[in-house]
Design a protein around this motif. Sequence first.
Motif, short mmCIF file in Angstrom:
data_model
loop_
_atom_site.label_atom_id
_atom_site.label_comp_id
_atom_site.label_asym_id
_atom_site.label_seq_id
_atom_site.Cartn_x
_atom_site.Cartn_y
_atom_site.Cartn_z
N ASN A 49 -10.39 21.09 22.79
CA ASN A 49 -10.75 22.44 23.24
C ASN A 49 -9.57 23.37 22.96
O ASN A 49 -8.56 22.95 22.39
CB ASN A 49 -11.16 22.45 24.72
N THR A 50 -9.68 24.60 23.36
CA THR A 50 -8.60 25.56 23.10
C THR A 50 -7.43 25.38 24.05
O THR A 50 -6.42 26.05 23.91
CB THR A 50 -9.13 27.00 23.19
N SER A 51 -7.57 24.50 25.02
CA SER A 51 -6.51 24.25 26.00
C SER A 51 -6.03 22.80 25.90
O SER A 51 -5.92 22.09 26.90
CB SER A 51 -7.03 24.52 27.42
N ASN A 52 -5.75 22.35 24.69
CA ASN A 52 -5.40 20.94 24.49
C ASN A 52 -4.17 20.50 25.27
O ASN A 52 -4.11 19.37 25.74
CB ASN A 52 -5.21 20.64 23.00
N ALA A 53 -3.19 21.37 25.43
CA ALA A 53 -1.98 20.99 26.18
C ALA A 53 -2.31 20.73 27.65
O ALA A 53 -1.86 19.74 28.23
CB ALA A 53 -0.92 22.08 26.06
N ILE A 54 -3.12 21.58 28.24
CA ILE A 54 -3.52 21.38 29.64
C ILE A 54 -4.41 20.15 29.75
O ILE A 54 -4.27 19.35 30.69
CB ILE A 54 -4.24 22.64 30.19
N THR A 55 -5.31 19.98 28.80
CA THR A 55 -6.18 18.81 28.79
C THR A 55 -5.34 17.54 28.77
O THR A 55 -5.60 16.61 29.54
CB THR A 55 -7.12 18.83 27.56
N ALA A 56 -4.34 17.49 27.91
CA ALA A 56 -3.47 16.31 27.83
C ALA A 56 -2.74 16.08 29.14
O ALA A 56 -2.61 14.94 29.61
CB ALA A 56 -2.48 16.48 26.68
N HIS A 57 -2.25 17.14 29.74
CA HIS A 57 -1.50 17.05 30.99
C HIS A 57 -2.36 16.47 32.12
O HIS A 57 -1.99 15.49 32.77
CB HIS A 57 -1.00 18.45 31.36
N ILE A 58 -3.54 17.06 32.34
CA ILE A 58 -4.38 16.63 33.45
C ILE A 58 -5.04 15.29 33.17
O ILE A 58 -5.12 14.43 34.05
CB ILE A 58 -5.43 17.71 33.79
N SER A 59 -5.48 15.08 31.94
CA SER A 59 -6.12 13.79 31.65
C SER A 59 -5.10 12.65 31.68
O SER A 59 -5.44 11.53 32.08
CB SER A 59 -6.88 13.82 30.33
N GLY A 60 -3.85 12.92 31.32
CA GLY A 60 -2.81 11.90 31.45
C GLY A 60 -2.60 11.50 32.90
O GLY A 60 -2.46 10.32 33.22
N LEU A 61 -2.61 12.47 33.79
CA LEU A 61 -2.49 12.18 35.22
C LEU A 61 -3.71 11.40 35.71
O LEU A 61 -3.59 10.44 36.46
CB LEU A 61 -2.34 13.50 36.00
N TRP A 62 -4.89 11.81 35.26
CA TRP A 62 -6.13 11.13 35.62
C TRP A 62 -6.10 9.67 35.16
O TRP A 62 -6.45 8.76 35.91
CB TRP A 62 -7.32 11.86 35.00
N ILE A 63 -5.68 9.44 33.91
CA ILE A 63 -5.61 8.08 33.37
C ILE A 63 -4.62 7.24 34.17
O ILE A 63 -4.89 6.08 34.49
CB ILE A 63 -5.24 8.11 31.86
N SER A 64 -3.48 7.80 34.51
CA SER A 64 -2.50 7.08 35.31
C SER A 64 -3.10 6.67 36.66
O SER A 64 -2.93 5.53 37.10
CB SER A 64 -1.26 7.95 35.52
N ALA A 65 -3.81 7.59 37.30
CA ALA A 65 -4.45 7.29 38.58
C ALA A 65 -5.54 6.24 38.39
O ALA A 65 -5.71 5.34 39.24
CB ALA A 65 -5.01 8.56 39.20
N PHE A 66 -6.27 6.32 37.30
CA PHE A 66 -7.31 5.33 37.00
C PHE A 66 -6.69 3.94 36.88
O PHE A 66 -7.19 2.96 37.45
CB PHE A 66 -8.04 5.71 35.72
#
Length: 169
Positions: A49-66
Amino acid sequence: MTEQKGISSRAEVTPYTPLTPYMLYRFLVPTSAQFLRTRDIAFAGMLSNTSNAITAHISGLWISAFFQGKLSTESGTLSSSSDGSRVRILQYETVLYNRWGRWRYPTDWGNKRPDWLFDSVPYFDLLQKDLGLNPYRKGGWFAEITQGYGPQDYRGIEDEWMKKQKDVD
Protein backbone atom coordinates in the motif's frame (compact mmCIF):
# COMPACT_ATOMS: atom_id res chain seq x y z
CA MET A 1 -20.44 -18.47 1.60
CA THR A 2 -21.57 -18.99 -2.00
CA GLU A 3 -25.17 -18.44 -0.93
CA GLN A 4 -24.46 -14.73 -0.32
CA LYS A 5 -25.30 -12.12 -2.92
CA GLY A 6 -22.46 -11.42 -5.33
CA ILE A 7 -20.65 -14.71 -4.84
CA SER A 8 -20.84 -17.44 -7.45
CA SER A 9 -19.58 -20.99 -7.25
CA ARG A 10 -18.70 -20.61 -10.96
CA ALA A 11 -16.05 -18.00 -10.13
CA GLU A 12 -12.40 -18.82 -10.74
CA VAL A 13 -11.79 -18.90 -6.97
CA THR A 14 -14.57 -20.09 -4.71
CA PRO A 15 -14.75 -20.69 -0.97
CA TYR A 16 -14.22 -24.36 -1.82
CA THR A 17 -10.93 -23.73 -3.60
CA PRO A 18 -8.05 -24.89 -1.38
CA LEU A 19 -6.15 -22.10 0.35
CA THR A 20 -3.29 -20.73 -1.69
CA PRO A 21 -0.03 -19.27 -0.38
CA TYR A 22 -1.61 -15.81 -0.71
CA MET A 23 -4.52 -16.73 1.57
CA LEU A 24 -2.97 -15.59 4.83
CA TYR A 25 -4.79 -14.62 8.02
CA ARG A 26 -4.42 -10.85 8.40
CA PHE A 27 -2.27 -11.22 5.27
CA LEU A 28 0.51 -12.49 7.52
CA VAL A 29 0.10 -16.12 8.65
CA PRO A 30 -1.21 -19.34 7.05
CA THR A 31 -4.51 -20.61 8.45
CA SER A 32 -3.55 -24.25 8.63
CA ALA A 33 -4.09 -25.76 12.09
CA GLN A 34 -0.55 -27.13 11.94
CA PHE A 35 1.02 -23.69 11.44
CA LEU A 36 -1.27 -21.96 13.91
CA ARG A 37 -0.43 -24.52 16.60
CA THR A 38 3.34 -24.14 16.23
CA ARG A 39 3.29 -20.36 15.56
CA ASP A 40 6.63 -20.47 13.79
CA ILE A 41 5.99 -19.04 10.33
CA ALA A 42 4.77 -15.68 9.06
CA PHE A 43 5.13 -13.76 5.82
CA ALA A 44 5.92 -10.07 6.11
CA GLY A 45 5.76 -8.00 2.96
CA MET A 46 2.90 -9.81 1.21
CA LEU A 47 0.82 -6.65 1.46
CA SER A 48 1.45 -3.47 -0.49
CA ASN A 49 0.00 0.00 0.00
CA THR A 50 1.08 3.63 0.04
CA SER A 51 2.06 3.30 3.71
CA ASN A 52 4.54 0.43 3.42
CA ALA A 53 6.80 1.73 6.20
CA ILE A 54 3.93 1.85 8.70
CA THR A 55 2.66 -1.51 7.45
CA ALA A 56 6.08 -3.05 8.08
CA HIS A 57 6.29 -1.46 11.54
CA ILE A 58 2.88 -2.62 12.79
CA SER A 59 2.88 -6.01 11.08
CA GLY A 60 6.35 -6.71 12.50
CA LEU A 61 4.99 -6.06 15.98
CA TRP A 62 1.95 -8.22 15.21
CA ILE A 63 4.16 -11.09 13.97
CA SER A 64 6.32 -10.87 17.09
CA ALA A 65 3.22 -11.06 19.29
CA PHE A 66 1.92 -13.97 17.19
CA PHE A 67 5.17 -15.91 17.67
CA GLN A 68 4.90 -15.32 21.43
CA GLY A 69 1.26 -16.47 21.49
CA LYS A 70 0.07 -13.11 22.81
CA LEU A 71 -2.49 -12.15 20.17
CA SER A 72 -6.17 -12.10 20.80
CA THR A 73 -8.76 -11.68 18.05
CA GLU A 74 -12.52 -11.41 17.77
CA SER A 75 -12.60 -15.12 16.88
CA GLY A 76 -10.59 -16.12 19.92
CA THR A 77 -6.97 -16.38 20.86
CA LEU A 78 -4.79 -17.37 17.93
CA SER A 79 -2.50 -19.42 20.13
CA SER A 80 -5.31 -21.89 20.87
CA SER A 81 -6.46 -22.12 17.27
CA SER A 82 -5.76 -25.80 16.81
CA ASP A 83 -9.45 -26.34 17.61
CA GLY A 84 -11.17 -27.21 14.29
CA SER A 85 -14.06 -24.77 14.60
CA ARG A 86 -11.73 -21.89 15.38
CA VAL A 87 -9.53 -22.75 12.40
CA ARG A 88 -12.62 -22.73 10.17
CA ILE A 89 -13.54 -19.26 11.47
CA LEU A 90 -10.01 -17.97 10.75
CA GLN A 91 -10.12 -19.54 7.28
CA TYR A 92 -13.52 -17.96 6.57
CA GLU A 93 -12.22 -14.52 7.62
CA THR A 94 -9.13 -15.05 5.48
CA VAL A 95 -11.17 -15.86 2.37
CA LEU A 96 -13.52 -12.96 3.09
CA TYR A 97 -10.72 -10.37 3.38
CA ASN A 98 -8.89 -11.72 0.34
CA ARG A 99 -12.05 -11.72 -1.78
CA TRP A 100 -12.84 -8.20 -0.64
CA GLY A 101 -9.45 -7.02 -1.90
CA ARG A 102 -10.02 -8.72 -5.21
CA TRP A 103 -13.42 -7.07 -5.64
CA ARG A 104 -12.32 -3.65 -4.39
CA TYR A 105 -9.21 -3.46 -6.57
CA PRO A 106 -9.92 -5.80 -9.51
CA THR A 107 -7.67 -4.06 -12.05
CA ASP A 108 -4.68 -3.54 -9.80
CA TRP A 109 -2.73 -6.20 -7.92
CA GLY A 110 -5.81 -6.96 -5.77
CA ASN A 111 -6.54 -10.10 -7.75
CA LYS A 112 -3.09 -11.55 -7.01
CA ARG A 113 -2.06 -10.27 -3.58
CA PRO A 114 -3.22 -7.72 -1.02
CA ASP A 115 -2.70 -4.26 -2.45
CA TRP A 116 -4.55 -1.28 -1.03
CA LEU A 117 -4.59 2.36 -1.84
CA PHE A 118 -7.21 3.77 0.54
CA ASP A 119 -7.62 1.03 3.12
CA SER A 120 -4.38 0.97 5.07
CA VAL A 121 -5.63 2.77 8.21
CA PRO A 122 -8.49 0.30 8.80
CA TYR A 123 -5.96 -2.53 8.38
CA PHE A 124 -3.65 -0.89 10.93
CA ASP A 125 -6.65 -0.55 13.26
CA LEU A 126 -7.35 -4.27 12.87
CA LEU A 127 -3.79 -5.25 13.76
CA GLN A 128 -3.73 -2.86 16.72
CA LYS A 129 -6.98 -4.35 18.06
CA ASP A 130 -5.42 -7.82 17.78
CA LEU A 131 -2.52 -6.48 19.84
CA GLY A 132 -4.93 -5.05 22.40
CA LEU A 133 -3.92 -1.48 21.57
CA ASN A 134 -6.16 1.50 21.03
CA PRO A 135 -6.30 2.28 17.30
CA TYR A 136 -7.44 5.87 17.87
CA ARG A 137 -4.12 7.66 18.02
CA LYS A 138 -5.02 11.32 17.41
CA GLY A 139 -5.99 12.23 20.95
CA GLY A 140 -9.56 13.32 20.29
CA TRP A 141 -12.57 12.73 18.10
CA PHE A 142 -12.23 16.00 16.18
CA ALA A 143 -8.63 15.24 15.23
CA GLU A 144 -9.67 11.69 14.28
CA ILE A 145 -12.11 12.97 11.67
CA THR A 146 -10.15 15.97 10.37
CA GLN A 147 -6.49 14.88 10.30
CA GLY A 148 -4.83 12.18 8.24
CA TYR A 149 -2.68 9.49 9.79
CA GLY A 150 1.06 9.48 9.23
CA PRO A 151 4.15 7.76 10.61
CA GLN A 152 4.28 10.13 13.58
CA ASP A 153 0.95 8.76 14.83
CA TYR A 154 2.43 5.29 15.29
CA ARG A 155 5.58 6.47 17.04
CA GLY A 156 6.02 4.55 20.29
CA ILE A 157 3.57 1.77 19.45
CA GLU A 158 6.11 -0.87 20.49
CA ASP A 159 6.53 0.88 23.87
CA GLU A 160 2.75 0.76 24.34
CA TRP A 161 2.81 -2.95 23.53
CA MET A 162 5.66 -3.62 25.98
CA LYS A 163 3.90 -1.66 28.74
CA LYS A 164 0.71 -3.60 28.10
CA GLN A 165 2.62 -6.86 28.39
CA LYS A 166 4.20 -5.80 31.68
CA ASP A 167 0.74 -4.94 33.02
CA VAL A 168 -0.58 -8.37 31.94
CA ASP A 169 2.37 -10.33 33.35
